[in-house]
Scaffold this active site. Structure first.
Site, short mmCIF file in Angstrom:
data_model
loop_
_atom_site.label_atom_id
_atom_site.label_comp_id
_atom_site.label_asym_id
_atom_site.label_seq_id
_atom_site.Cartn_x
_atom_site.Cartn_y
_atom_site.Cartn_z
N SER A 64 36.82 32.68 42.02
CA SER A 64 35.63 32.36 41.21
C SER A 64 34.30 32.75 41.85
O SER A 64 33.26 32.67 41.18
CB SER A 64 35.60 30.89 40.86
OG SER A 64 36.54 30.65 39.84
N LYS A 67 32.54 35.15 39.77
CA LYS A 67 31.81 34.80 38.55
C LYS A 67 30.31 35.06 38.73
O LYS A 67 29.59 35.32 37.75
CB LYS A 67 32.08 33.34 38.17
CG LYS A 67 33.52 33.12 37.71
CD LYS A 67 33.88 31.67 37.56
CE LYS A 67 35.31 31.52 37.03
NZ LYS A 67 35.86 30.17 37.18
N TYR A 188 38.64 39.86 33.59
CA TYR A 188 38.49 38.58 34.30
C TYR A 188 39.49 38.47 35.46
O TYR A 188 39.11 38.11 36.58
CB TYR A 188 38.67 37.42 33.30
CG TYR A 188 38.68 36.08 33.99
CD1 TYR A 188 37.51 35.52 34.50
CD2 TYR A 188 39.87 35.38 34.16
CE1 TYR A 188 37.53 34.30 35.17
CE2 TYR A 188 39.90 34.16 34.81
CZ TYR A 188 38.74 33.62 35.32
OH TYR A 188 38.75 32.42 35.98
N TYR A 240 31.89 23.21 40.05
CA TYR A 240 32.55 22.48 38.94
C TYR A 240 32.23 20.99 38.98
O TYR A 240 31.08 20.61 39.14
CB TYR A 240 34.06 22.75 38.94
CG TYR A 240 34.38 24.16 39.32
CD1 TYR A 240 34.00 25.19 38.47
CD2 TYR A 240 34.99 24.48 40.52
CE1 TYR A 240 34.25 26.50 38.81
CE2 TYR A 240 35.23 25.80 40.86
CZ TYR A 240 34.86 26.79 40.01
OH TYR A 240 35.10 28.08 40.34
N VAL A 258 39.09 29.38 44.16
CA VAL A 258 40.37 28.78 44.57
C VAL A 258 41.11 29.60 45.64
O VAL A 258 42.17 29.17 46.11
CB VAL A 258 41.31 28.48 43.38
CG1 VAL A 258 40.75 27.40 42.49
CG2 VAL A 258 41.65 29.73 42.60
N1 GLN Z 1 41.18 33.01 38.83
C1 GLN Z 1 41.06 31.59 38.89
C2 GLN Z 1 41.46 31.00 37.54
O1 GLN Z 1 41.13 31.60 36.56
C3 GLN Z 1 39.66 31.25 39.23
C4 GLN Z 1 39.44 29.78 39.34
C5 GLN Z 1 38.61 29.40 40.53
O2 GLN Z 1 38.51 30.12 41.52
N2 GLN Z 1 38.09 28.21 40.48
O3 GLN Z 1 42.06 29.99 37.43
#
Ligand code: GLN
Length: 304
Positions: A64, A67, A188, A240, A258
């Site tokens: 993420s 993002k 994505y 988050y 993650v």
């Molecule tokens: N690729 C992970 C997902 O879509 C990204 C989530 C994350 O890093 N919080 O679940």
């Protein structure tokens, strides 16, 4: 004058016995195999100084953290029209939650939850003939190195990506995804599967500490106002449902993934990246968060 290397060395010495704490993300099979007992940390200052400790040069799955790259590319291409697609409020829910989307007619709360990043990926599919290539080029421009998608991680995430597929299809049902759902998810999943090291990420995010200008190349990436806004979103939404806790404990714009990476921005001073794969139950690196807390306490920085 802050002695960043001494502060990184002190943090590493203190955190060493805890390395391995937390649980690696196991819902993406390729990430479940990553050993938890790893740690790296790096800093890139706005005057171009770079520091690192531990496994700072080891590439990992940025997940993420990407993002922020997707949002940056969308802001470069279409500016404030991004906010027609995604909101700017913290969700207070887990990163992959579906729950608010129903009440809010398929418009994601912000670009840093999965639904929001999928919405941004849709914008990139409309704006670029080859959005994956555009993301790679931005990552390369930001960190100054050749970078690549980890094809195994991208395939693994696609194969296990039931929730992300659900989010994308649900948004499509509200007319919020203009492009083919599989094409949007492909972008994505690939952006999440970029593999970069702490050193590369600290360099790559340093434009956010430097009013939108990459400090080593002098390249303008976004306007000062856009940089300020990305930082605001990182502070309120970047970790988050732990964003309040991060603001309380660390007091800086942060973005986590993650894969165990966290990037923090000290405006007008530096970008910091820490990596340790073991996560807590909000999907944030356990040791990474503790190391960031120690580091910012040691050098005495906060936006508050
Ligand atoms: N690729 C992970 C997902 O879509 C990204 C989530 C994350 O890093 N919080 O679940």
């Amino acid at each position: 004058m802050i002695d960043c290397q001494a502060a990184l060395d002190a943090v590493y010495a203190e955190i060493r016995p805890q390395i391995g704490d937390g649980k690696v993300a196991d819902y993406i099979p390729a990430l479940a195999r990553v050993p938890a007992a790893q740690f790296g940390m790096a800093v890139c200052t706005v005057d171009g100084q770079q520091y690192g400790v531990g496994a700072a040069a080891t590439p990992f799955s940025i997940q993420s953290l990407s993002k922020v790259l997707g949002l940056t590319l969308a802001l470069q291409q279409i500016g404030a029209a991004v906010w027609d697609q995604v909101g700017r409020e913290p969700s207070g829910d887990p990163f992959n939650s579906l729950i608010q989307l129903e009440h809010e007619h398929g418009k994601p709360r912000n670009p840093f939850i999965n639904a929001g990043a999928i919405g941004v990926a849709d914008l990139l599919c409309s704006a670029f003939a080859d959005p994956r290539q555009a993301l790679l080029q931005l990552a390369q421009r930001l960190c100054g190195d050749a970078v690549a998608f980890d094809a195994e991680v991208a395939a693994s995430e696609r194969q296990a990506g039931f929730r992300n597929a659900a989010l994308a299809n649900f948004m499509k049902s509200f007319g919020r995804i203009g492009n083919d759902v599989d094409a949007v998810l492909d972008v994505y999943f690939h952006q999440c599967a970029l593999a970069l090291s702490c050193t590369q990420l600290a360099r790559a995010f340093a434009y956010l500490a430097n009013k939108g200008v990459q400090p080593l190349s002098g390249d303008t990436i976004v306007t000062p106002r856009q940089a300020r806004r990305v930082n605001a979103l990182m502070l309120t939404c970047g970790t988050y449902d732990a964003a309040g806790e991060f603001a309380f404990l660390i007091g800086l714009p942060c973005k986590s993934g993650v894969g165990g990476g966290i990037v923090a921005i000290v405006p007008e001073q530096m970008a910091i990246c820490v990596w340790s794969p073991g996560l807590d139950d909000t999907g944030n690196s356990v040791v990474g968060r503790r190391a960031l807390e120690l580091f910012v306490t040691q050098i005495g920085v906060s936006v508050f």
